[in-house]
Write a protein that holds these residues in place. Sequence first.
Motif, mmCIF file in Angstrom:
data_model
loop_
_atom_site.group_PDB
_atom_site.id
_atom_site.type_symbol
_atom_site.label_atom_id
_atom_site.label_comp_id
_atom_site.label_asym_id
_atom_site.label_seq_id
_atom_site.Cartn_x
_atom_site.Cartn_y
_atom_site.Cartn_z
ATOM 1 N N GLN B 6 0.891 -1.158 0.000
ATOM 2 C CA GLN B 6 0.000 0.000 0.000
ATOM 3 C C GLN B 6 0.924 1.202 0.000
ATOM 4 O O GLN B 6 1.476 1.571 1.030
ATOM 5 C CB GLN B 6 -0.925 -0.015 1.226
ATOM 6 C CG GLN B 6 -1.910 -1.170 1.214
ATOM 7 C CD GLN B 6 -2.743 -1.216 2.468
ATOM 8 O OE1 GLN B 6 -2.495 -2.029 3.353
ATOM 9 N NE2 GLN B 6 -3.747 -0.363 2.539
ATOM 10 N N CYS B 23 -3.993 -0.770 -3.512
ATOM 11 C CA CYS B 23 -3.232 -1.903 -3.001
ATOM 12 C C CYS B 23 -2.672 -2.667 -4.195
ATOM 13 O O CYS B 23 -3.396 -2.913 -5.172
ATOM 14 C CB CYS B 23 -4.158 -2.790 -2.160
ATOM 15 S SG CYS B 23 -3.409 -4.293 -1.520
ATOM 16 N N TYR B 25 -0.197 -6.177 -5.333
ATOM 17 C CA TYR B 25 0.340 -7.436 -4.826
ATOM 18 C C TYR B 25 1.233 -8.082 -5.872
ATOM 19 O O TYR B 25 1.167 -7.751 -7.059
ATOM 20 C CB TYR B 25 -0.792 -8.376 -4.386
ATOM 21 C CG TYR B 25 -1.735 -8.799 -5.492
ATOM 22 C CD1 TYR B 25 -2.830 -8.007 -5.833
ATOM 23 C CD2 TYR B 25 -1.549 -9.990 -6.189
ATOM 24 C CE1 TYR B 25 -3.698 -8.389 -6.830
ATOM 25 C CE2 TYR B 25 -2.418 -10.388 -7.185
ATOM 26 C CZ TYR B 25 -3.494 -9.573 -7.510
ATOM 27 O OH TYR B 25 -4.359 -9.961 -8.504
ATOM 28 N N PHE B 33 -9.070 -11.496 -1.571
ATOM 29 C CA PHE B 33 -8.554 -10.208 -1.108
ATOM 30 C C PHE B 33 -9.564 -9.567 -0.164
ATOM 31 O O PHE B 33 -10.778 -9.677 -0.366
ATOM 32 C CB PHE B 33 -8.285 -9.293 -2.307
ATOM 33 C CG PHE B 33 -7.345 -9.889 -3.300
ATOM 34 C CD1 PHE B 33 -7.832 -10.684 -4.331
ATOM 35 C CD2 PHE B 33 -5.981 -9.707 -3.187
ATOM 36 C CE1 PHE B 33 -6.974 -11.271 -5.245
ATOM 37 C CE2 PHE B 33 -5.113 -10.283 -4.095
ATOM 38 C CZ PHE B 33 -5.606 -11.060 -5.120
ATOM 39 N N TRP B 35 -10.337 -6.143 2.725
ATOM 40 C CA TRP B 35 -10.010 -4.852 3.319
ATOM 41 C C TRP B 35 -10.486 -4.847 4.762
ATOM 42 O O TRP B 35 -11.603 -5.264 5.059
ATOM 43 C CB TRP B 35 -10.672 -3.708 2.557
ATOM 44 C CG TRP B 35 -10.025 -3.400 1.245
ATOM 45 C CD1 TRP B 35 -10.379 -3.877 0.017
ATOM 46 C CD2 TRP B 35 -8.917 -2.526 1.026
ATOM 47 N NE1 TRP B 35 -9.548 -3.373 -0.946
ATOM 48 C CE2 TRP B 35 -8.646 -2.536 -0.354
ATOM 49 C CE3 TRP B 35 -8.125 -1.730 1.853
ATOM 50 C CZ2 TRP B 35 -7.616 -1.783 -0.928
ATOM 51 C CZ3 TRP B 35 -7.112 -0.982 1.287
ATOM 52 C CH2 TRP B 35 -6.860 -1.014 -0.092
ATOM 53 N N SER B 49 -14.685 -7.886 0.963
ATOM 54 C CA SER B 49 -13.751 -8.820 0.347
ATOM 55 C C SER B 49 -14.103 -9.033 -1.127
ATOM 56 O O SER B 49 -15.186 -8.637 -1.583
ATOM 57 C CB SER B 49 -13.786 -10.159 1.078
ATOM 58 O OG SER B 49 -15.066 -10.766 0.955
ATOM 59 N N VAL B 64 -15.038 -2.567 -3.834
ATOM 60 C CA VAL B 64 -13.671 -2.994 -4.096
ATOM 61 C C VAL B 64 -13.584 -3.422 -5.556
ATOM 62 O O VAL B 64 -14.461 -4.126 -6.062
ATOM 63 C CB VAL B 64 -13.218 -4.112 -3.132
ATOM 64 C CG1 VAL B 64 -14.138 -5.319 -3.175
ATOM 65 C CG2 VAL B 64 -11.790 -4.527 -3.420
ATOM 66 N N SER B 74 -8.432 -1.802 -5.480
ATOM 67 C CA SER B 74 -8.690 -0.510 -4.875
ATOM 68 C C SER B 74 -10.006 -0.562 -4.102
ATOM 69 O O SER B 74 -10.902 -1.337 -4.439
ATOM 70 C CB SER B 74 -8.734 0.601 -5.920
ATOM 71 O OG SER B 74 -9.745 0.361 -6.877
ATOM 72 N N LEU B 75 -10.066 0.250 -3.075
ATOM 73 C CA LEU B 75 -11.277 0.391 -2.259
ATOM 74 C C LEU B 75 -11.802 1.808 -2.457
ATOM 75 O O LEU B 75 -11.066 2.770 -2.249
ATOM 76 C CB LEU B 75 -10.952 0.166 -0.779
ATOM 77 C CG LEU B 75 -12.082 0.411 0.210
ATOM 78 C CD1 LEU B 75 -13.190 -0.623 0.027
ATOM 79 C CD2 LEU B 75 -11.568 0.400 1.648
ATOM 80 N N TYR B 88 -6.589 1.724 6.983
ATOM 81 C CA TYR B 88 -7.172 0.677 6.150
ATOM 82 C C TYR B 88 -6.072 -0.275 5.693
ATOM 83 O O TYR B 88 -5.069 0.142 5.115
ATOM 84 C CB TYR B 88 -7.880 1.291 4.941
ATOM 85 C CG TYR B 88 -9.154 1.992 5.337
ATOM 86 C CD1 TYR B 88 -9.112 3.255 5.923
ATOM 87 C CD2 TYR B 88 -10.387 1.374 5.177
ATOM 88 C CE1 TYR B 88 -10.274 3.892 6.330
ATOM 89 C CE2 TYR B 88 -11.560 2.004 5.566
ATOM 90 C CZ TYR B 88 -11.496 3.266 6.149
ATOM 91 O OH TYR B 88 -12.648 3.887 6.553
ATOM 92 N N CYS B 90 -5.106 -3.647 3.433
ATOM 93 C CA CYS B 90 -5.413 -4.589 2.373
ATOM 94 C C CYS B 90 -4.783 -5.919 2.775
ATOM 95 O O CYS B 90 -3.685 -5.944 3.344
ATOM 96 C CB CYS B 90 -4.795 -4.053 1.079
ATOM 97 S SG CYS B 90 -4.824 -5.158 -0.306
#
Lengths: 113, 112
Positions: B6, B23, B25, B33, B35, B49, B64, B74-75, B88, B90
């Motif tokens: 992040q 976020c 990965y 995934f 949050w 999720s 999300v 992304s959220l 927050y 991830c």
Amino acid sequence: NAGVTQTPKFRILKIGQSMTLQCTQDMNHNYMYWYRQDPGMGLKLIYYSVGAGITDKGEVPNGYNVSRSTTEDFPLRLELAAPSQTSVYFCASSPRNSYYEQYFGPGTRLTVT
Amino acid sequence: DQQVKQNSPSLSVQEGRISILNCDYTNSMFDYFLWYKKYPAEGPTFLISISSIKDKNEDGRFTVFLNKSAKHLSLHIVPSQPGDSAVYFCAARPNYGQNFVFGPGTRLSVLP
């Protein structure tokens, strides 16, 4: 329904001492986890359990031990505490049918000096 | 070797506007995934999720988005409220176990 409870909230240990962090959940969850969170970092998984009698290592298990004799309890044992174990420790649990949705306790702040 | 990143440590947004938390990965074996939101002196709370077979999941003000080819999620929080001010996280789960991996977190401040 208390959810996930952790004791103690705070603890100061001297180098070389041992202690047990307690974790209890009253939601009948199968899965339980121990994480540590260092300042500015994400949570790192120490150990987890998928049911009573079954435990497995996470990402950072060295210096810790766990046991799971009942569904409710998942204590974390620190042997020979070191300054590197200074951290905030979180216990979490999740149900079998929704194992990704973890419920966390309030945390234990541990300082080793 | 951070598998979940992040890159924004903090974000400030005006109340009523959209908050976008990002976020990234690196592990292509992640299949789920999540949050989490965390207030000071409390444990994280599950927020939302998404499974790797979807590209979007919505729950009220929270959405999300997952872009698997870019290994990015992304959220979105719309509209943002002062009570959304928190850190927050991830998190991601690999398809071979229960080793959830968390990012370092983004501190969101929603200004009234």
